[in-house]
Design an enzyme around this catalytic site. Structure first.
Site, short mmCIF file in Angstrom:
data_model
loop_
_atom_site.label_atom_id
_atom_site.label_comp_id
_atom_site.label_asym_id
_atom_site.label_seq_id
_atom_site.Cartn_x
_atom_site.Cartn_y
_atom_site.Cartn_z
CB CYS A 134 -0.93 0.00 1.21
SG CYS A 134 -0.08 0.01 2.79
CD GLU A 181 -5.56 -4.45 3.53
OE1 GLU A 181 -5.47 -3.65 4.48
OE2 GLU A 181 -4.54 -4.92 2.96
NE ARG A 212 -4.53 -1.72 9.79
CZ ARG A 212 -3.28 -1.38 10.09
NH1 ARG A 212 -3.03 -0.63 11.16
NH2 ARG A 212 -2.26 -1.75 9.33
NE ARG A 269 -4.71 -0.27 5.85
CZ ARG A 269 -4.28 0.79 6.53
NH1 ARG A 269 -5.05 1.87 6.60
NH2 ARG A 269 -3.13 0.77 7.15
#
Length: 326
Positions: free
Chosen positions: A76, A123, A166, A168
């Protein structure tokens, strides 16, 4: 139309096994795992056994066993807000122009082209959708659609599962050859977290996790300087009243500044690696065979396990409901 099931999966960019734990909890057999980082492979191997520790670029698709579900939390950093800012400041490329990490999405496509999996589960950071004015996301959707996949995506905050903010993006793709006209809805978050922040803290934590006077002074000064410039950079402190933490990142090993624990009559301390594991939803018996610095990087790069588990459960349920209408 034959009824399809998801029985096998591969775990790409496997890290330390967050996806693997979620697959096993859903009764899906992981037939192949890969990561290029030797320390992550060490942790994965200690907990699950075999992992192919090599660069995905160098792995021929035909050497990977056949499977139903492809899982991949692909790197990422090329798309994250912090990663893009850092690369720009250094005059480096980011996103798909980052040759080493950004192009790994195209390595996933190479494996998809060969194996034609029934379902894909990817993800990444939420910034993936807005990166390069939305062009990165357009490319990803276009490349997957061209290959005959229906794409569903949602940004979900892990704080509904565990006490950590968090966000995502989760991308679920169904192969239309197997599931024409299938509709998918992401699971609703649980009404109550699995546990609260106070539940993650260890007792009698070693003094080595307490910040030195020098580091604590530096972080306080850095926060003041940032405040004077009108931005919010600086440390984050949690105490008994805190509901959840900031996002645990791979840079946590540097100074721990994003999540510091308040202490009575002492400088604040970092989380321990075991507390980081708990914050990401790893079980208490998860083996941590590496140094603290490596462990911080590994948990910072990992996924919130109960959230991944819930999404895979929803994939299975959706397929079951789809089959029942055939």
């Amino acid at each position: 139309m034959n009824k399809q099931q998801i029985k096998t999966a591969i775990d790409l960019f496997a890290g330390i096994g967050g996806f693997r734990l979620a697959l096993e909890k859903n009764g899906i057999q992981c037939v192949y795992s890969n990561d290029h980082n030797k320390y992550s492979c060490q942790t994965y191997s200690a907990n699950f056994g075999d992992i192919h520790c090599a660069d995905l670029n160098d792995i021929p698709a035909e050497t990977i066993p056949s499977f139903d579900l492809l899982c991949g939390g692909f790197p990422c950093q090329p798309f994250s807000i912090a990663g893009v800012s850092k690369k720009q400041s250094l005059g480096r490329n980011h996103g798909f122009d980052d040759e080493k990490q950004g192009n790994l999405f195209f390595e996933i496509l190479r494996i998809i082209d060969y194996h034609q999996p029934k379902v894909i589960f990817l993800e990444n950071v939420k910034n993936l959708k807005s990166h390069d004015k939305g062009n990165t996301w357009k490319v990803i959707k276009s490349k997957l659609s061209q290959r005959g996949y229906n794409i569903f995506s949602q940004i979900i905050d892990g704080k509904y599962y565990l006490p950590q903010h968090r966000e995502r993006i989760f991308i679920i793709c169904f192969n239309q050859n197997y599931f024409p006209n299938l509709d998918f809805n992401f699971p609703n978050p649980p009404q109550k977290r699995l546990y609260e922040l106070n539940d993650i803290f260890q007792e009698n934590v070693d003094n080595k996790y307490t910040l030195s006077d020098k580091l604590w002074s530096y972080l306080q000064q850095h926060k003041e300087n940032s405040k004077a410039k009108g931005n919010g950079f600086g440390y984050g402190i949690i105490d008994q009243k805190s509901e959840y933490t900031r996002t645990l990142s791979a840079r946590y090993y540097k100074d721990g500044s994003e999540i510091l624990v308040e202490q009575t009559n002492k400088n604040p301390r970092r989380l321990t690696p075991r507390e980081c594991a708990k914050l990401q939803g790893f079980p208490d018996d998860f083996i941590i065979p590496v140094s603290d610095n490596q462990a911080y990087k590994q948990f910072g790069n990992s996924v919130i396990v109960p959230l991944i588990t819930d999404i895979i459960k929803q994939i299975k349920l959706t397929i079951h409901q789809y089959n029942s209408k055939l």
